[in-house]
Design a protein around this motif. Structure first.
Motif, PDB file in Angstrom:
ATOM      1  N   LEU A  77      60.646  -4.615  91.122  1.00 25.55           N
ATOM      2  CA  LEU A  77      60.015  -5.778  90.503  1.00 25.55           C
ATOM      3  C   LEU A  77      58.564  -5.919  90.943  1.00 25.55           C
ATOM      4  CD1 LEU A  77      60.940  -7.987  88.568  1.00 25.55           C
ATOM      5  CD2 LEU A  77      61.261  -9.469  90.511  1.00 25.55           C
ATOM      6  N   LEU A  78      58.232  -5.396  92.101  1.00 25.42           N
ATOM      7  CA  LEU A  78      56.872  -5.541  92.608  1.00 25.42           C
ATOM      8  C   LEU A  78      55.962  -4.392  92.206  1.00 25.42           C
ATOM      9  CD1 LEU A  78      57.533  -7.043  96.114  1.00 25.42           C
ATOM     10  CD2 LEU A  78      57.147  -8.194  93.949  1.00 25.42           C
ATOM     11  N   ASN A 111      45.833 -20.161  83.324  1.00 22.28           N
ATOM     12  CA  ASN A 111      46.266 -19.135  84.260  1.00 22.28           C
ATOM     13  C   ASN A 111      45.184 -18.111  84.554  1.00 22.28           C
ATOM     14  OD1 ASN A 111      49.161 -19.527  85.119  1.00 22.28           O
ATOM     15  ND2 ASN A 111      49.337 -19.875  82.920  1.00 22.28           N
ATOM     16  N   SER A 173      49.056 -10.281  92.950  1.00 21.31           N
ATOM     17  CA  SER A 173      49.618 -10.960  91.779  1.00 21.31           C
ATOM     18  C   SER A 173      50.543 -12.094  92.200  1.00 21.31           C
ATOM     19  CB  SER A 173      50.382  -9.971  90.910  1.00 21.31           C
ATOM     20  OG  SER A 173      51.549  -9.542  91.569  1.00 21.31           O
ATOM     21  N   ASP A 174      50.617 -13.098  91.341  1.00 24.26           N
ATOM     22  CA  ASP A 174      51.595 -14.175  91.497  1.00 24.26           C
ATOM     23  C   ASP A 174      52.604 -14.011  90.370  1.00 24.26           C
ATOM     24  OD1 ASP A 174      50.193 -15.332  93.617  1.00 24.26           O
ATOM     25  OD2 ASP A 174      48.940 -16.495  92.258  1.00 24.26           O
ATOM     26  N   MET A 175      53.882 -14.011  90.728  1.00 23.73           N
ATOM     27  CA  MET A 175      54.912 -13.859  89.693  1.00 23.73           C
ATOM     28  C   MET A 175      55.829 -15.073  89.693  1.00 23.73           C
ATOM     29  SD  MET A 175      55.874  -9.918  90.533  1.00 23.73           S
ATOM     30  CE  MET A 175      56.850  -9.676  89.049  1.00 23.73           C
ATOM     31  N   PHE A 176      56.192 -15.510  88.492  1.00 23.85           N
ATOM     32  CA  PHE A 176      57.092 -16.653  88.334  1.00 23.85           C
ATOM     33  C   PHE A 176      58.291 -16.208  87.506  1.00 23.85           C
ATOM     34  CE2 PHE A 176      52.788 -18.114  88.966  1.00 23.85           C
ATOM     35  CZ  PHE A 176      52.936 -19.059  89.974  1.00 23.85           C
ATOM     36  N   LEU A 177      59.474 -16.374  88.075  1.00 24.07           N
ATOM     37  CA  LEU A 177      60.694 -15.861  87.443  1.00 24.07           C
ATOM     38  C   LEU A 177      61.553 -17.013  86.927  1.00 24.07           C
ATOM     39  CD1 LEU A 177      59.706 -13.547  89.285  1.00 24.07           C
ATOM     40  CD2 LEU A 177      62.067 -13.195  89.978  1.00 24.07           C
ATOM     41  N   HIS A 178      62.084 -16.834  85.744  1.00 22.73           N
ATOM     42  CA  HIS A 178      62.958 -17.850  85.171  1.00 22.73           C
ATOM     43  C   HIS A 178      64.151 -17.182  84.510  1.00 22.73           C
ATOM     44  CE1 HIS A 178      58.768 -19.201  84.870  1.00 22.73           C
ATOM     45  NE2 HIS A 178      59.217 -20.377  85.203  1.00 22.73           N
ATOM     46  N   VAL A 179      65.255 -17.885  84.472  1.00 22.07           N
ATOM     47  CA  VAL A 179      66.400 -17.429  83.697  1.00 22.07           C
ATOM     48  C   VAL A 179      66.717 -18.534  82.695  1.00 22.07           C
ATOM     49  CG1 VAL A 179      68.818 -16.711  83.777  1.00 22.07           C
ATOM     50  CG2 VAL A 179      67.244 -16.019  85.592  1.00 22.07           C
ATOM     51  N   PHE A 199      65.868 -13.125  80.956  1.00 21.62           N
ATOM     52  CA  PHE A 199      65.170 -13.024  82.231  1.00 21.62           C
ATOM     53  C   PHE A 199      63.694 -12.915  81.888  1.00 21.62           C
ATOM     54  CE2 PHE A 199      63.850 -10.386  86.043  1.00 21.62           C
ATOM     55  CZ  PHE A 199      63.884 -11.455  86.920  1.00 21.62           C
ATOM     56  N   GLU A 202      56.620 -14.383  84.361  1.00 26.14           N
ATOM     57  CA  GLU A 202      55.195 -14.583  84.120  1.00 26.14           C
ATOM     58  C   GLU A 202      54.447 -14.020  85.320  1.00 26.14           C
ATOM     59  OE1 GLU A 202      54.131 -18.691  82.464  1.00 26.14           O
ATOM     60  OE2 GLU A 202      56.094 -18.942  83.395  1.00 26.14           O
ATOM     61  N   ILE A 204      50.441 -13.281  87.049  1.00 32.76           N
ATOM     62  CA  ILE A 204      48.990 -13.402  87.012  1.00 32.76           C
ATOM     63  C   ILE A 204      48.452 -12.357  87.972  1.00 32.76           C
ATOM     64  CG2 ILE A 204      47.006 -14.944  87.346  1.00 32.76           C
ATOM     65  CD1 ILE A 204      49.272 -17.228  87.236  1.00 32.76           C
ATOM     66  N   PHE A 205      47.703 -11.408  87.430  1.00 32.33           N
ATOM     67  CA  PHE A 205      47.146 -10.325  88.247  1.00 32.33           C
ATOM     68  C   PHE A 205      45.683 -10.613  88.532  1.00 32.33           C
ATOM     69  CE2 PHE A 205      50.745  -8.457  86.071  1.00 32.33           C
ATOM     70  CZ  PHE A 205      51.353  -7.720  87.069  1.00 32.33           C
ATOM     71  N   PHE A 215      47.168 -12.319  82.376  1.00 34.38           N
ATOM     72  CA  PHE A 215      48.311 -13.229  82.396  1.00 34.38           C
ATOM     73  C   PHE A 215      49.347 -12.655  81.436  1.00 34.38           C
ATOM     74  CE2 PHE A 215      50.288 -17.102  80.347  1.00 34.38           C
ATOM     75  CZ  PHE A 215      51.163 -17.370  81.385  1.00 34.38           C
TER      76      PHE A 215
END
Lengths: 236, 236
Positions: A77-78, A111, A173-179, A199, A202, A204-205, A215
């Protein structure tokens, strides 16, 4: 690439080529220094880099050991801009649905820290794994930084082009995960039933200077998606 | 805690207390050295630690800047044993459903590198956030390492106890993420409809010497779950 990064790459390749397993011990520092003909400080930096990458772990007073997990077919994932590396046993392709220069949405502007009057490259694409849909991506690139994209570039690895073609340095990067559940449009793109599990990531690099340049919103086909993350103690 | 870790903690606290925003510049190295009365090598180690934790980013020749994301209510996926810290605005509680010593399943034995004859502590618990179910956890602890657990301990932060009560050093973890549909048992525990989206995380936690001591399976309530990850360039 700096010397210690080169050496790190060689050590990583050695581990892969020799199929070393988790817990196997690497040669001691002095042997590595002699083998690569570098100073102690260089080899130490190489090993620190490999530890941060989750390739080795160091036990004080005891040595350097291989870190490796046993499961196949998981995507890191990273390093999600490098599908091809993680999935090299698979066949990954892209289908570019849209590519144009436009004004950002409010969400994208927020973003990317830009205004609604700035330009972005908008890229919408579907990615496939062994002929099955893997994910549906929408990305907004700040055009002041990512000055040029075309269809050929976005059919391949955009990040390779950003690094090598544009010579930019990707920082963090900041990653935001949602289900959630897929809506109708997403379900159609992914070839799944409306309301199936979704899944959604989002990201942001940022460049190394802290400027956000990309974004991205990626919706994965849950049936094809297995991810792994390697974390170190400072993150726990 | 070592000196550079203490200083890192103080700098982090300073950033939080002063509500510094992403991109704000920290004082130069010399000022920090004078302020904390430490050597250049100590302050450099503190800043490197903070960079790896995603608290700051360093721009060569330009300075040290605050790194911070703007979204509230997200749980850090890489410090998931510390819900309470990420969710301090919320009220998190646990309900222990089962706690006993038993023989591991084949799956748990494989992930913990032990045999089917070894003993594990088995913990099953539900966690709540503001009275809603947050997740359903099953964990297997290698009893040869985690020698003692009781109901009071597992009602709180098991990891705090492992670090402080047992004096063990947590090293690294491998996490495997899946998205699927809830089965009937899971749906009942989480108070959701059968077949709802399921976010499922398996983690293997190792000591700093590389020994795995905890294999956990956590199923999240997708309606309550938003996660974030901060990644650095070496991971991209």
């Amino acid at each position: 690439m700096l010397k210690y990064q080169e050496i790190a790459k060689e050590i990583e390749k050695y581990i892969e080529d020799h199929k070393l397993q988790q817990g196997e011990k690497l040669p001691v520092l002095e042997t590595l220094m002699a083998q690569f003909e570098v100073s102690k400080s260089t080899i130490t930096k190489s090993l620190d880099l490999l530890e941060r990458k989750g390739v080795v772990f160091q036990v004080r007073g005891s040595g350097i050991f291989v870190r490796r997990h046993k499961r196949k077919g998981y995507i890191s994932l990273l390093s999600n801009q490098g599908f091809k590396k993680d999935l090299e046993d698979f066949h990954v392709t892209s289908n570019v649905i849209e590519l144009d220069v436009r004004k950002p949405t409010q969400e994208a502007a927020d973003n990317l820290n830009i205004t609604l009057d700035d330009d972005v490259y908008y890229v919408k694409r579907l990615r496939y794994i062994n002929g099955q849909t893997l994910c549906f991506e929408e990305s907004f690139y700040n055009k002041a930084i990512i000055t040029y994209l075309n269809k050929e570039i976005v059919s391949e690895s955009i990040f390779n082009y950003i690094r090598e073609g544009l010579g930019l340095k990707v920082g963090f990067s900041d990653m935001f995960l949602h289900v959630d559940k897929l809506n109708e449009e997403e379900a159609i793109y992914l070839g799944l039933a409306n309301g199936s599990p979704k899944f959604y990531v989002e990201s942001i690099f940022h460049l190394t200077n802290g400027q956000p340049f990309d974004f991205s919103k990626v919706t994965y086909n849950y049936q094809q998606s297995q991810f792994f993350i390697q974390a170190n103690s400072h993150l726990l």
